[in-house]
Design an enzyme around this catalytic site. Sequence first.
Site, PDB file in Angstrom:
ATOM      1  CB  SER A 120      -0.950  -0.047   1.203  1.00 46.01           C
ATOM      2  OG  SER A 120      -1.963   0.912   1.090  1.00 46.01           O
ATOM      3  CG  ASP A 139      -7.503  -3.332  -1.851  1.00 42.98           C
ATOM      4  OD1 ASP A 139      -8.110  -2.409  -1.279  1.00 42.98           O
ATOM      5  OD2 ASP A 139      -6.275  -3.508  -1.753  1.00 42.98           O
ATOM      6  CG  HIS A 172      -5.561  -2.769   1.362  1.00 45.19           C
ATOM      7  ND1 HIS A 172      -4.971  -2.520   0.142  1.00 45.19           N
ATOM      8  CD2 HIS A 172      -4.959  -1.911   2.245  1.00 45.19           C
ATOM      9  CE1 HIS A 172      -4.066  -1.560   0.270  1.00 45.19           C
ATOM     10  NE2 HIS A 172      -4.031  -1.178   1.542  1.00 45.19           N
TER      11      HIS A 172
END
Length: 282
Positions: free
Chosen positions: A151, A227, A260
């Site tokens: 991320s 996600d 995620h």
Amino acid sequence: MGATMETVSKAKSHGGVQGVYRHDSAITGTPMTFAVFVPPQAANGPVPVLWYLSGLTCSHANVMEKGEYRAAAAAQGVILVAPDTSPRGEDVPDEPGNWQFGSGAGFYLDATQAPYATHYRMYSYIVEELTALIAAQFPADMSRQGIFGHSMGGHGALTIALKHPDRFKSCSAFAPIVQPSTADWSRPALEKYLGADPQGWRAYDAVALIEDGKRFPEFLVDQGAADPFLETGLRPQLLADACASAGIPLTLTLREGYDHSYFFISTFMADHIAWHAARLAR
């Protein structure tokens, strides 16, 4: 502040040693904590180094506790370094109610705007100070380094690799923020850290760096198809388009059903470590 390193904890794991360390950083002006796993092969001499950069709200501990990397790192014979994601402390400016900025959200850049410029210098901290500390204190072959992250950390890994292709032999990412200058959860942070002019943000934007001529031999990216940040914050297709235009090989895999979280990351962690190890063995 100097380079003296304090050992916070050590534990044997998979024949190697998982350690947590702390030192006073001259670059951030704060104490900094980081984790290092040293595989058993290091007993016979220096081994390759793989840097893992964590995402928003995280510290060194998230991947250490949930990333499930030690078995793979031990099998492949690589050191894994997990820095913190930001400076921390009472004197460090923060927005406690904003998880996308401040503590845990350093975005791996060097801030230029007051009051953040004094402490928020995670780019220089990692590529200069922590790199020197790892070289001095661990059995690390610094001629064989790879970098990856998740991320915000995927953003950091991509940008650092693009700016240092002479240092890093491999780069991969889990669900990276590929164009933070336009993503909904990173654009406000870049403006606070770097000022209102978007031109100043391009040095910390993977897509922009590629557009501006930076190159890297190849990238590996895994992205969860489930996600919730896929369409508004991550947008991996922008990286795919930039790499295609620049002739940079990119392996981008959309993983059906994965989100995620570290459930996603840990599932494909061993694949990434093996991919890096193959390139660091060259």
